[in-house]
Design a protein around this motif. Structure first.
Motif, PDB file in Angstrom:
ATOM      1  N   LEU A   1       0.824  -1.216   0.000  1.00  0.00           N
ATOM      2  CA  LEU A   1       0.000   0.000   0.000  1.00  0.00           C
ATOM      3  C   LEU A   1       0.855   1.263   0.000  1.00  0.00           C
ATOM      4  O   LEU A   1       0.545   2.235  -0.681  1.00  0.00           O
ATOM      5  CB  LEU A   1      -0.945  -0.015   1.214  1.00  0.00           C
ATOM      6  CG  LEU A   1      -2.091  -1.038   1.095  1.00  0.00           C
ATOM      7  CD1 LEU A   1      -2.685  -1.354   2.468  1.00  0.00           C
ATOM      8  CD2 LEU A   1      -3.183  -0.525   0.151  1.00  0.00           C
ATOM      9  N   LEU A   2       1.962   1.231   0.721  1.00  0.00           N
ATOM     10  CA  LEU A   2       2.832   2.421   0.719  1.00  0.00           C
ATOM     11  C   LEU A   2       3.547   2.556  -0.620  1.00  0.00           C
ATOM     12  O   LEU A   2       3.769   3.668  -1.110  1.00  0.00           O
ATOM     13  CB  LEU A   2       3.810   2.401   1.908  1.00  0.00           C
ATOM     14  CG  LEU A   2       5.044   1.496   1.872  1.00  0.00           C
ATOM     15  CD1 LEU A   2       6.226   2.157   1.210  1.00  0.00           C
ATOM     16  CD2 LEU A   2       5.431   1.106   3.290  1.00  0.00           C
ATOM     17  N   ASP A   3       3.851   1.429  -1.242  1.00  0.00           N
ATOM     18  CA  ASP A   3       4.438   1.484  -2.583  1.00  0.00           C
ATOM     19  C   ASP A   3       3.420   2.072  -3.570  1.00  0.00           C
ATOM     20  O   ASP A   3       3.759   2.900  -4.421  1.00  0.00           O
ATOM     21  CB  ASP A   3       4.862   0.079  -3.046  1.00  0.00           C
ATOM     22  CG  ASP A   3       6.068  -0.442  -2.268  1.00  0.00           C
ATOM     23  OD1 ASP A   3       6.801   0.368  -1.670  1.00  0.00           O
ATOM     24  OD2 ASP A   3       6.282  -1.674  -2.256  1.00  0.00           O
ATOM     25  N   ALA A   4       2.159   1.646  -3.415  1.00  0.00           N
ATOM     26  CA  ALA A   4       1.105   2.138  -4.309  1.00  0.00           C
ATOM     27  C   ALA A   4       0.922   3.648  -4.147  1.00  0.00           C
ATOM     28  O   ALA A   4       0.773   4.383  -5.128  1.00  0.00           O
ATOM     29  CB  ALA A   4      -0.207   1.419  -4.004  1.00  0.00           C
ATOM     30  N   LEU A   5       0.949   4.118  -2.897  1.00  0.00           N
ATOM     31  CA  LEU A   5       0.783   5.557  -2.654  1.00  0.00           C
ATOM     32  C   LEU A   5       1.956   6.334  -3.258  1.00  0.00           C
ATOM     33  O   LEU A   5       1.780   7.390  -3.875  1.00  0.00           O
ATOM     34  CB  LEU A   5       0.666   5.825  -1.150  1.00  0.00           C
ATOM     35  CG  LEU A   5       0.358   7.261  -0.749  1.00  0.00           C
ATOM     36  CD1 LEU A   5      -1.001   7.724  -1.290  1.00  0.00           C
ATOM     37  CD2 LEU A   5       0.381   7.426   0.777  1.00  0.00           C
ATOM     38  N   THR A   6       3.157   5.779  -3.112  1.00  0.00           N
ATOM     39  CA  THR A   6       4.353   6.435  -3.667  1.00  0.00           C
ATOM     40  C   THR A   6       4.232   6.529  -5.191  1.00  0.00           C
ATOM     41  O   THR A   6       4.512   7.579  -5.789  1.00  0.00           O
ATOM     42  CB  THR A   6       5.620   5.627  -3.289  1.00  0.00           C
ATOM     43  OG1 THR A   6       5.639   5.423  -1.877  1.00  0.00           O
ATOM     44  CG2 THR A   6       6.887   6.356  -3.713  1.00  0.00           C
ATOM     45  N   ILE A   7       3.805   5.431  -5.820  1.00  0.00           N
ATOM     46  CA  ILE A   7       3.669   5.421  -7.289  1.00  0.00           C
ATOM     47  C   ILE A   7       2.577   6.411  -7.713  1.00  0.00           C
ATOM     48  O   ILE A   7       2.759   7.204  -8.639  1.00  0.00           O
ATOM     49  CB  ILE A   7       3.321   3.998  -7.795  1.00  0.00           C
ATOM     50  CG1 ILE A   7       4.473   3.025  -7.521  1.00  0.00           C
ATOM     51  CG2 ILE A   7       2.986   4.026  -9.291  1.00  0.00           C
ATOM     52  CD1 ILE A   7       4.147   1.552  -7.791  1.00  0.00           C
ATOM     53  N   ARG A   8       1.441   6.372  -7.017  1.00  0.00           N
ATOM     54  CA  ARG A   8       0.315   7.242  -7.399  1.00  0.00           C
ATOM     55  C   ARG A   8       0.711   8.711  -7.315  1.00  0.00           C
ATOM     56  O   ARG A   8       0.363   9.510  -8.170  1.00  0.00           O
ATOM     57  CB  ARG A   8      -0.897   6.951  -6.503  1.00  0.00           C
ATOM     58  CG  ARG A   8      -2.182   7.552  -7.020  1.00  0.00           C
ATOM     59  CD  ARG A   8      -3.396   7.095  -6.229  1.00  0.00           C
ATOM     60  NE  ARG A   8      -3.591   7.863  -5.006  1.00  0.00           N
ATOM     61  CZ  ARG A   8      -4.733   7.871  -4.302  1.00  0.00           C
ATOM     62  NH1 ARG A   8      -5.760   7.125  -4.697  1.00  0.00           N
ATOM     63  NH2 ARG A   8      -4.852   8.583  -3.202  1.00  0.00           N
TER      64      ARG A   8
END
Ligand code: ASP
Length: 319
Positions: free
Chosen positions: A141-148
């Motif tokens: 989820l933190l990776d997803a937020l970083t990418i977004r």
């Protein structure tokens, strides 16, 4: 759609709308965490217990910080010194803790499935902080937020996950999340570390970095999980770096604006060249750490809201 989960045990049960809802809340916690006063009382009066049966730097400290920023009473169990060492089973430890009425239990365990098992025995929300090689949902989820935040979207991106896929819970959780959000994921690494059965996640597999990184938007590097290896998976670290370590030459195959990620802890000169890791124009590794606190605040906030609603529905009886 609201976030409906009682626990956060993995990415697998999450609906894409729940992922988006959680990331939206996390965005607000990024803003709060950048203020001089970082406090909210979303978890006021609640007790959070962190149980880490495996070492952790980033995950444990960010869960602790997240709980404190939201006003929870946070306790870190010293698992190395706990009764587990005296032969107590995981379930007995869980039941003992349960009797202390925690509201949020954050658990990391070396065995896949151990956190799910524990969640069945307690009356509070359980967050999986990494179980064996199974899942590490808050990392994905933190990776997803970083990418977004870096790419302005979280769909229709080409993403390469590189290195030790076989032993990585980070890879599994990311594969599920990125697939649910309709991205194209490639796995890149030596065949000994990228089993063919990972194709069932709908990804492409490459054993050549130049081909695997061609035109990708995101390059995610993984650490060799030596503690989970029971044999020789690579000839030598030197050779591994030569073929699979991310350096400027290999990164040149990705899109010119591709971002570089790593969940940490990093082994410089093994899976990644130090100059790439430190290049603020390409590397978002420090942002990942920042997003980690915000995502964990969001996850605990949303689970606590559901817990309160359940308890209300059960007329004050602990559920
Ligand atoms: N910190 C991540 C994990 O706990 C990645 C790693 O250890 O390599 O899985």
């Amino acid at each position: 759609m609201a976030f409906r989960q009682k626990h956060l045990l993995g990415i697998e049960p999450l609906h894409p709308d729940e992922i988006t809802a959680l990331l939206d809340v996390a965005d607000r916690y990024v803003d709060l965490s950048r203020q001089p006063n970082k406090h909210s009382d979303a978890l006021k009066g609640l007790t959070q217990i962190n149980m880490f049966f495996e070492n952790s730097t980033r995950t444990q400290s960010s869960f602790e910080l997240a709980g404190k920023r939201l006003g929870a009473d946070v306790m870190n169990m010293a698992m190395q010194a706990s009764s587990i060492k005296k032969g107590e089973t995981l379930i007995d430890t869980a039941l003992t803790l349960n009797a202390m009425h925690p509201d949020l239990l954050v658990v990391r365990h070396p065995h896949s499935g151990a956190v799910d098992l524990l969640a069945q025995k307690v009356n509070c929300a359980v967050l999986n902080a990494g179980d064996g090689r199974h899942e590490h949902p808050t990392q994905a989820l933190l990776d997803a937020l970083t990418i977004r935040r870096a790419k302005g979207r979280l769909h229709r991106l080409n993403i390469a996950i590189c290195g030790d896929i076989a032993h990585s819970r980070v890879a599994r959780s990311n594969l599920m999340l990125l697939g649910k959000m309709e991205n194209r994921v490639r796995l890149v690494g030596p065949p000994t570390l990228v089993p063919q059965q990972f194709r069932e996640f709908g990804c492409e597999i490459y054993d050549d970095m130049a081909e695997g990184l061609k035109d990708v938007d995101v390059v995610m590097m993984l650490r060799l999980q030596k503690e989970r290896m029971d044999g020789g998976f690579i000839p030598s670290e030197r050779e591994y770096f030569y073929r699979y370590g991310l350096d400027a030459d290999k990164l040149a195959h990705a899109k010119p604006d591709a971002i570089v990620m790593h969940p940490g802890p990093m082994n410089r000169g093994v899976e990644i060249d130090g100059t790439i890791a430190d290049d603020i124009n390409r590397s978002v590794i420090q942002e990942q750490v920042e997003m980690g606190v915000a995502v964990r605040m969001a996850a605990m906030d949303l689970l606590a809201r559901n817990l309160r609603t359940d308890r209300e529905a059960n007329k004050g009886v602990m559920v």
